[in-house]
Scaffold this active site. Structure first.
Site, PDB file in Angstrom:
ATOM      1  N   GLN A   1     -12.679   8.808   9.227  1.00 50.91           N
ATOM      2  CA  GLN A   1     -12.323   7.733  10.140  1.00 50.91           C
ATOM      3  C   GLN A   1     -13.329   7.596  11.274  1.00 50.91           C
ATOM      4  O   GLN A   1     -13.571   6.493  11.776  1.00 50.91           O
ATOM      5  CB  GLN A   1     -10.922   7.952  10.687  1.00 50.91           C
ATOM      6  CG  GLN A   1     -10.369   6.805  11.502  1.00 50.91           C
ATOM      7  CD  GLN A   1     -10.497   5.459  10.802  1.00 50.91           C
ATOM      8  OE1 GLN A   1     -11.079   4.532  11.331  1.00 50.91           O
ATOM      9  NE2 GLN A   1      -9.953   5.353   9.600  1.00 50.91           N
TER      10      GLN A   1
ATOM     11  N   LYS B   1       0.839  -1.201   0.000  1.00 50.74           N
ATOM     12  CA  LYS B   1       0.000   0.000   0.000  1.00 50.74           C
ATOM     13  C   LYS B   1       0.868   1.243   0.000  1.00 50.74           C
ATOM     14  O   LYS B   1       1.864   1.318   0.713  1.00 50.74           O
ATOM     15  CB  LYS B   1      -0.932   0.029   1.218  1.00 50.74           C
ATOM     16  CG  LYS B   1      -1.874   1.247   1.195  1.00 50.74           C
ATOM     17  CD  LYS B   1      -2.904   1.219   2.303  1.00 50.74           C
ATOM     18  CE  LYS B   1      -2.354   1.670   3.626  1.00 50.74           C
ATOM     19  NZ  LYS B   1      -3.396   1.851   4.645  1.00 50.74           N
TER      20      LYS B   1
ATOM     21  N   ALA C   1      -2.321   9.190  16.373  1.00 50.60           N
ATOM     22  CA  ALA C   1      -0.849   9.240  16.382  1.00 50.60           C
ATOM     23  C   ALA C   1      -0.307   8.117  15.519  1.00 50.60           C
ATOM     24  O   ALA C   1      -0.289   6.960  15.909  1.00 50.60           O
ATOM     25  CB  ALA C   1      -0.332   9.113  17.814  1.00 50.60           C
TER      26      ALA C   1
END
Length: 329
Positions: free
Chosen positions: A140, A69, A226
Site C-alpha cells: 500500500q 468484492k 484503521a
C-alpha cells in the site's frame, strides 16, 4: 454469454494511477450526489488466524456498473510469503445481472486506496506541499506514493516500518522510479513525520503510533490502516485538533480511524467535518487555511472497487486481454 477472466498480472498491466485517480474522484462525486448504492461492508472474523474477510457490493448508476468484492486482511501473511490483502472482484451488468468479468482485485484494492488518498490530498493538503511521510512499507505504501506523486510536487519521501528490510526494500524499489525525489528510510515514526507536509499511515495497528506532539499546524494526514473495529493509528488528541473528513460516515464510525475515539467518548460525531464527496462537489470547503490540520479517514469504499474494475474491464476489451469463459451454461 461469456465472462472475461482477468488475472492479477493482467490487471497490473492495464491500470495506471492517473486514470484510477480520475475514476475514484468521480465515484466520490457520484456518492455525494446520491447516485450510488453501497451497503456497509460485511465482515467475517477469523480470530484464531488474526484475519478477517469482507464482502463489498455496490452499484454506480452513472457508470452503468455493479460489482462485488471479496477481500481478506491477514497481517501475518508475510510469514507465508502471501500478500496481507488479497481480493477477487466480480463485475456485473446491472441490466441483466450477468457476470461481465471476474478479476483479481488485490492490485485494484491497492491502486484505488492510493487514489483515494491522492484525491483527498488534492482537496485537503496545503498548496505547495512537497514532503511526504509514509508509515508502513507494504504494498500500500507503493500506491500511496504513486498517487501522491500525481497530486503533489514531491521532493522528499521518508518511509518507516517496524521491519528494517521492508523500508530498505521500499527505498531500493522506488528510488529508481522517482529519481528526482529524495527517498530515505527513517529510524523512527517521529523522525518520519516531523517537518513533513503530508503523512500517510498504512499499518494494522490497534494502538496509536503517531503522537500528537509530532504533528504541526498545516499538516494533512491520510489515515488508511484503521479499517476494522478496534484499529487506530493516530493519537486521539490529533483528531481533537483537526478537521476530519471521512470517506463514508457509517463505515468510518464502525471501523475507521475515528471508531475507537468515538467508542471511548474522546470525540463526538459533531466534530466530524464531512465526507470527501461533499468537498469534491463543493457542498463543503476543503482546506480553509494553511494552519489547519486535516485528516482523511479512509476505510475503503466498494464504489472505488467498482469504477476501477470497470476501467480495467474496458481497457481489457480494447486490448484483447484476458480469457473468456461461459459460466452460465
Amino acid at each position: 454469454m461469456e465472462t472475461l477472466i482477468l488475472r492479477e498480472e493482467d490487471v497490473k498491466k492495464l491500470l495506471n494511477m492517473n486514470e484510477v485517480l480520475n475514476v475514484v474522484e468521480q465515484a466520490f462525486k457520484e456518492k455525494a450526489l446520491g447516485r450510488v448504492q453501497m451497503p456497509p461492508k460485511m465482515y467475517l472474523d477469523f480470530e484464531s488466524f488474526n484475519g478477517d474477510l469482507r464482502v463489498m457490493p455496490s452499484y454506480v448508476e452513472t457508470f452503468g456498473i455493479s460489482a462485488v468484492k471479496i477481500v481478506n486482511v491477514h497481517p501475518e501473511n508475510r510469514r507465508y510469503n502471501l500478500p496481507t490483502v488479497m481480493a477477487t472482484i466480480t463485475l456485473v451488468d446491472p441490466r441483466t445481472g450477468a457476470p461481465l468479468a471476474i478479476m483479481g482485485g488485490t492490485w485494484i484494492t491497492a491502486m484505488r486506496t492510493g487514489a483515494a488518498s491522492g484525491v483527498a490530498a488534492k482537496y485537503l493538503s496545503r498548496k505547495g506541499s512537497s514532503k511526504l511521510a509514509l508509515i508502513g512499507a507494504g504494498v500500500q505504501a507503493v500506491t500511496q506514493m504513486m498517487a501522491m506523486a500525481q497530486v503533489m510536487k514531491l521532493g522528499e519521501v521518508k518511509i518507516y516500518d517496524i521491519m528494517d528490510e521492508a523500508k530498505t526494500s521500499f527505498v531500493t524499489k522506488m528510488s529508481p522510479e522517482y529519481p528526482d525525489v529524495r527517498i530515505s528510510a527513517a529510524g523512527s515514526i517521529q523522525e518520519a513525520v516531523e517537518d513533513v507536509d503530508v503523512v500517510v499511515t498504512v499499518t494494522p495497528s490497534r494502538k496509536p503510533i503517531v503522537k500528537n506532539e509530532w504533528i504541526r499546524s498545516g499538516m494533512h494526514i491520510s489515515a488508511i490502516g484503521a479499517d476494522a473495529p478496534g484499529k487506530e493509528e493516530l493519537d486521539p488528541a490529533i483528531l481533537q485538533r483537526a478537521k476530519i473528513v471521512v470517506d463514508d460516515l457509517e463505515q468510518s464510525r464502525h471501523s475507521g480511524e475515528i471508531n475507537v475515539p468515538l467508542e471511548k467518548g474522546i470525540i463526538s460525531l459533531k466534530q466530524l467535518y464531512g465526507q470527501l464527496g461533499e468537498v469534491i462537489v463543493g457542498k463543503k470547503v476543503g482546506r480553509a487555511s494553511d494552519e489547519e490540520i486535516t485528516i482523511f479517514d479512509s476505510t475503503g469504499l466498494a464504489i472505488q472497487d467498482a469504477v476501477t474494475a470497470k476501467l480495467a474491464y474496458d481497457k481489457a476489451l480494447k486490448a484483447g486481454v484476458g480469457v473468456r469463459l461461459n459460466l452460465a451454461t
